[in-house]
Design a protein around this motif. Structure first.
Motif, PDB file in Angstrom:
ATOM      1  N   GLU A 189       1.045  -1.184   0.127  1.00  0.00           N
ATOM      2  CA  GLU A 189       0.081  -0.197  -0.084  1.00  0.00           C
ATOM      3  C   GLU A 189       0.666   1.505   0.042  1.00  0.00           C
ATOM      4  O   GLU A 189       0.331   2.247  -0.762  1.00  0.00           O
ATOM      5  CB  GLU A 189      -0.971  -0.204   1.444  1.00  0.00           C
ATOM      6  N   TRP A 190       1.995   1.341   0.720  1.00  0.00           N
ATOM      7  CA  TRP A 190       2.923   2.458   0.558  1.00  0.00           C
ATOM      8  C   TRP A 190       3.551   2.605  -0.655  1.00  0.00           C
ATOM      9  O   TRP A 190       3.575   3.727  -1.004  1.00  0.00           O
ATOM     10  CB  TRP A 190       4.191   2.152   1.713  1.00  0.00           C
ATOM     11  N   GLY A 191       3.931   1.484  -1.293  1.00  0.00           N
ATOM     12  CA  GLY A 191       4.317   1.631  -2.600  1.00  0.00           C
ATOM     13  C   GLY A 191       3.343   2.232  -3.522  1.00  0.00           C
ATOM     14  O   GLY A 191       3.774   3.219  -4.562  1.00  0.00           O
ATOM     15  N   ILE A 192       1.986   1.834  -3.542  1.00  0.00           N
ATOM     16  CA  ILE A 192       1.001   2.272  -4.355  1.00  0.00           C
ATOM     17  C   ILE A 192       0.800   3.787  -4.177  1.00  0.00           C
ATOM     18  O   ILE A 192       0.314   4.427  -5.086  1.00  0.00           O
ATOM     19  CB  ILE A 192      -0.067   1.363  -4.087  1.00  0.00           C
ATOM     20  N   ARG A 193       0.819   4.327  -2.744  1.00  0.00           N
ATOM     21  CA  ARG A 193       0.482   5.647  -2.233  1.00  0.00           C
ATOM     22  C   ARG A 193       1.715   6.580  -2.937  1.00  0.00           C
ATOM     23  O   ARG A 193       1.437   7.409  -3.695  1.00  0.00           O
ATOM     24  CB  ARG A 193       0.469   5.660  -0.791  1.00  0.00           C
ATOM     25  N   TRP A 194       2.840   5.929  -3.099  1.00  0.00           N
ATOM     26  CA  TRP A 194       3.815   6.539  -3.564  1.00  0.00           C
ATOM     27  C   TRP A 194       3.863   6.669  -5.176  1.00  0.00           C
ATOM     28  O   TRP A 194       3.925   7.954  -5.672  1.00  0.00           O
ATOM     29  CB  TRP A 194       5.222   5.931  -3.378  1.00  0.00           C
ATOM     30  N   LEU A 195       3.184   5.706  -5.968  1.00  0.00           N
ATOM     31  CA  LEU A 195       2.939   5.792  -7.052  1.00  0.00           C
ATOM     32  C   LEU A 195       1.925   6.813  -7.560  1.00  0.00           C
ATOM     33  O   LEU A 195       1.731   7.269  -8.414  1.00  0.00           O
ATOM     34  CB  LEU A 195       2.434   4.462  -7.763  1.00  0.00           C
ATOM     35  N   GLU A 196       0.808   6.993  -6.725  1.00  0.00           N
ATOM     36  CA  GLU A 196      -0.136   7.694  -7.029  1.00  0.00           C
ATOM     37  C   GLU A 196       0.390   9.128  -6.714  1.00  0.00           C
ATOM     38  O   GLU A 196       0.013  10.117  -7.553  1.00  0.00           O
ATOM     39  CB  GLU A 196      -1.250   7.657  -5.880  1.00  0.00           C
ATOM     40  N   ARG A 197       1.137   9.536  -5.656  1.00  0.00           N
ATOM     41  CA  ARG A 197       1.816  10.714  -5.577  1.00  0.00           C
ATOM     42  C   ARG A 197       2.816  11.299  -6.696  1.00  0.00           C
ATOM     43  O   ARG A 197       2.997  12.415  -6.674  1.00  0.00           O
ATOM     44  CB  ARG A 197       2.645  10.976  -4.092  1.00  0.00           C
ATOM     45  N   HIS A 198       3.437  10.259  -7.084  1.00  0.00           N
ATOM     46  CA  HIS A 198       4.569  10.579  -8.280  1.00  0.00           C
ATOM     47  C   HIS A 198       4.007  10.469  -9.705  1.00  0.00           C
ATOM     48  O   HIS A 198       4.733  10.498 -10.498  1.00  0.00           O
ATOM     49  CB  HIS A 198       5.617  10.079  -7.811  1.00  0.00           C
ATOM     50  N   ALA A 199       2.576  10.274  -9.801  1.00  0.00           N
ATOM     51  CA  ALA A 199       2.300   9.412 -11.212  1.00  0.00           C
ATOM     52  C   ALA A 199       2.718  10.533 -12.227  1.00  0.00           C
ATOM     53  O   ALA A 199       2.310  11.610 -12.073  1.00  0.00           O
ATOM     54  CB  ALA A 199       0.723   9.334 -11.242  1.00  0.00           C
ATOM     55  N   PRO A 200       3.177   9.973 -13.182  1.00  0.00           N
ATOM     56  CA  PRO A 200       3.346  11.071 -14.318  1.00  0.00           C
ATOM     57  C   PRO A 200       2.285  11.356 -15.390  1.00  0.00           C
ATOM     58  O   PRO A 200       1.377  10.555 -15.503  1.00  0.00           O
ATOM     59  CB  PRO A 200       4.780  10.380 -15.275  1.00  0.00           C
ATOM     60  N   ARG A 201       2.495  12.121 -16.145  1.00  0.00           N
ATOM     61  CA  ARG A 201       1.366  12.346 -17.201  1.00  0.00           C
ATOM     62  C   ARG A 201       2.042  11.608 -18.149  1.00  0.00           C
ATOM     63  O   ARG A 201       3.355  11.354 -18.493  1.00  0.00           O
ATOM     64  CB  ARG A 201       1.213  14.071 -17.635  1.00  0.00           C
ATOM     65  N   THR A 202       0.962  11.000 -19.062  1.00  0.00           N
ATOM     66  CA  THR A 202       1.388  10.276 -20.246  1.00  0.00           C
ATOM     67  C   THR A 202       1.069  11.137 -21.601  1.00  0.00           C
ATOM     68  O   THR A 202      -0.296  11.223 -21.887  1.00  0.00           O
ATOM     69  CB  THR A 202       1.029   8.947 -20.187  1.00  0.00           C
ATOM     70  N   PRO A 203       1.848  11.918 -22.188  1.00  0.00           N
ATOM     71  CA  PRO A 203       1.347  12.705 -23.123  1.00  0.00           C
ATOM     72  C   PRO A 203       0.802  12.107 -24.559  1.00  0.00           C
ATOM     73  O   PRO A 203      -0.203  12.541 -24.999  1.00  0.00           O
ATOM     74  CB  PRO A 203       2.672  13.365 -23.584  1.00  0.00           C
ATOM     75  N   GLU A 204       1.302  10.754 -24.584  1.00  0.00           N
ATOM     76  CA  GLU A 204       0.808  10.002 -25.745  1.00  0.00           C
ATOM     77  C   GLU A 204       0.738   8.590 -25.502  1.00  0.00           C
ATOM     78  O   GLU A 204       1.821   8.045 -25.108  1.00  0.00           O
ATOM     79  CB  GLU A 204       1.773  10.256 -27.000  1.00  0.00           C
ATOM     80  N   LEU A 205      -0.451   8.140 -25.926  1.00  0.00           N
ATOM     81  CA  LEU A 205      -0.592   6.555 -25.688  1.00  0.00           C
ATOM     82  C   LEU A 205       0.024   5.888 -26.705  1.00  0.00           C
ATOM     83  O   LEU A 205       0.072   6.177 -28.012  1.00  0.00           O
ATOM     84  CB  LEU A 205      -1.912   6.027 -25.496  1.00  0.00           C
TER      85      LEU A 205
END
Lengths: 340, 121
Positions: A189-205
């Motif tokens: 859960e700690w790791g997932i929270r970190w992923l949420e806080r640091h989530a990048p934008r993805t300019p192009e799929l």
């Protein structure tokens, strides 16, 4: 296991129609090991007449008789393979798609690729795959070719286009799995929270493989023969594939070879840049390496649960659950201290 | 009093027989299963040797961090929920607790994956 006689005959007739042959004779059909969801049959056929005249070695991939598929169905997997093949990715050549009328369930046939895919063997047996830096560079180039495929694409219209960024979509998926699970995993859960806080934008799929790692490509003595297992492919951030490939958990113990346990990051980046023109930002890839550990931990929990729940007693599934602590430790290590 | 050797010691010697006597004579396609059995036996052995003490310690640490009483599973659920809500973002105490309890689980499930500094512990 051998194939039932009526299936053999149905398949010979299917193959001779598709191969525009006078006659096709199946001289060997054997079930390959592995695959709780899919069945893979290795077929050797003698083709008389038509463009495939001669001995045809191919793999038939169908849903397993009892399998409940959560990934793409065979027709979708065939479409993915075809698009990847067209884009110049080294995959087993997709040949023909068959519906339920032939064998009672959907399947497709692809040309057999030579070599071995076993990760533990590949990282140690340097007689495979040729020069390892060249191989790593080649894999980078393969990914870049795949990532040139962009939505929208009619043939891949079954792939959902994510409403959230791919990173946040992953976070939501992990959280919703944990919400339905009987046991809490606070380190995960700690790791997932970190992923949420640091989530990048993805300019192009782009089209991503989502299981592009050592163990899922085949090598012969000279080099790469095929990238396998396209069932998780999706529109996502291109760096997701690079993070999955480089993640420490997919190096099969060869931790100093940071690209898949087989080579250097520099070689991978060289191959990727040569085809895509894009220079990799390793700090940005690192996010997806953290993501890889969380995703693999969730998958390992799901596999373990198939055993724990009593639905599918299996020592292999039971042991997969015991991979979770080391993945969580790596997650903590990557997201603690100055990285928190 | 239970008989000696105890469960952990029995698993250890049984594993020796599996790996030294049986494995070399197995056909190649059964080697993987034998190795999985040996691995499962060693996890069970390490859990038996560790006993309940690590779980008691983990619960004690959770009580201090969360400032409340409760069972181990319940406290872990609360910690997970508070982490998700952002209540422990960047929190060193929470991270250290997670590190210690995860390290203990790695010791039991996959000691080869321990960081070098913890391998002797």
């Amino acid at each position: 296991m051998t194939m039932r006689e009526e299936h053999r005959r149905a398949l010979e007739s299917f193959l001779s129609t598709k191969a525009e042959a006078r006659e096709v004779r199946l001289v060997d059909a054997r079930l390959l090991s592995g695959g709780a969801i899919q069945e893979n049959w290795l077929l050797t056929a003698v083709v008389s007449g038509g463009p495939h005249e001669g001995v045809l070695e191919c793999v038939l991939r169908s849903d397993a008789a009892s399998g409940v598929s959560v990934s793409h169905d065979r027709a979708q997997e065939f479409a993915l393979l075809r698009e990847a093949f067209r884009a110049g990715v080294t995959v087993p050549e997709p040949l023909w798609l068959g519906d339920g009328s032939v064998l009672g369930r959907a399947f497709f046939v692809m040309r057999k690729a030579r070599g071995t895919a076993a990760g533990h063997r590949i990282v140690k047996d340097l007689g495979l795959g040729g020069d390892r830096e060249a191989l790593t560079e080649r894999l980078g180039a393969e990914l870049a070719r795949l990532h040139a495929i962009r939505p929208p694409m009619e043939a891949l219209s079954f792939l959902p286009v994510p409403a959230l960024s791919p990173a946040l979509r992953g976070v939501k998926e992990f959280q919703s799995f944990l919400d339905g699970h009987h046991t809490a995993f606070p380190a995960l859960e700690w790791g997932i929270r970190w992923l949420e806080r640091h989530a990048p934008r993805t300019p192009e799929l782009v089209l991503t493989h989502r299981d592009f790692r050592t163990g899922n490509y085949m090598l012969d003595e000279a080099g790469l023969t095929a990238v396998l297992d396209w069932e998780f492919a999706a529109w996502s951030d291109p760096l997701e594939d690079l993070g999955w490939f480089c993640a420490r958990c997919w190096r099969f113990g060869q931790f100093d070879k940071e690209a898949g346990g087989i080579g250097s990051r520099e070689a991978l980046a060289r191959g990727y840049a040569r085809v895509s023109g894009r220079t990799l930002d390793w700090e940005a890839v690192r996010y997806w390496e953290v993501f890889a550990h969380a995703r693999w931990a969730v998958i390992a929990l799901q596999q373990g649960e198939r055993h724990v729940s009593g639905r599918e007693p299996s020592l292999e599934l039971a042991l997969t659950a015991h991979v979770v602590p080391e993945l969580e430790l790596e997650l903590l290590s990557m997201t603690g201290g100055r990285n928190a | 009093m239970r008989e000696q050797p105890d469960g952990a010691a029995l698993l250890a010697i049984a594993r020796e027989v599996l790996l030294r006597e049986l494995l070399p004579g197995l056909p190649e396609d059964k080697v993987y299963a034998a190795r999985m059995i040996a691995n499962a036996m060693s996890i069970a052995e390490r859990q038996l040797r560790a006993g309940e003490e690590p779980q008691r310690e983990e619960r004690g640490a959770l009580v201090v961090l969360l400032q409340r009483e409760g069972g181990l599973a319940e406290l872990n659920h609360e910690l997970a929920a508070r982490i998700r809500q952002g209540g422990f973002d960047g929190n060193r105490e929470a991270w250290s607790l997670l590190w210690d309890s995860t390290l203990q689980r790695v010791r039991e499930s996959a000691p080869k994956a321990l960081p070098a500094s913890d391998r002797m512990g």
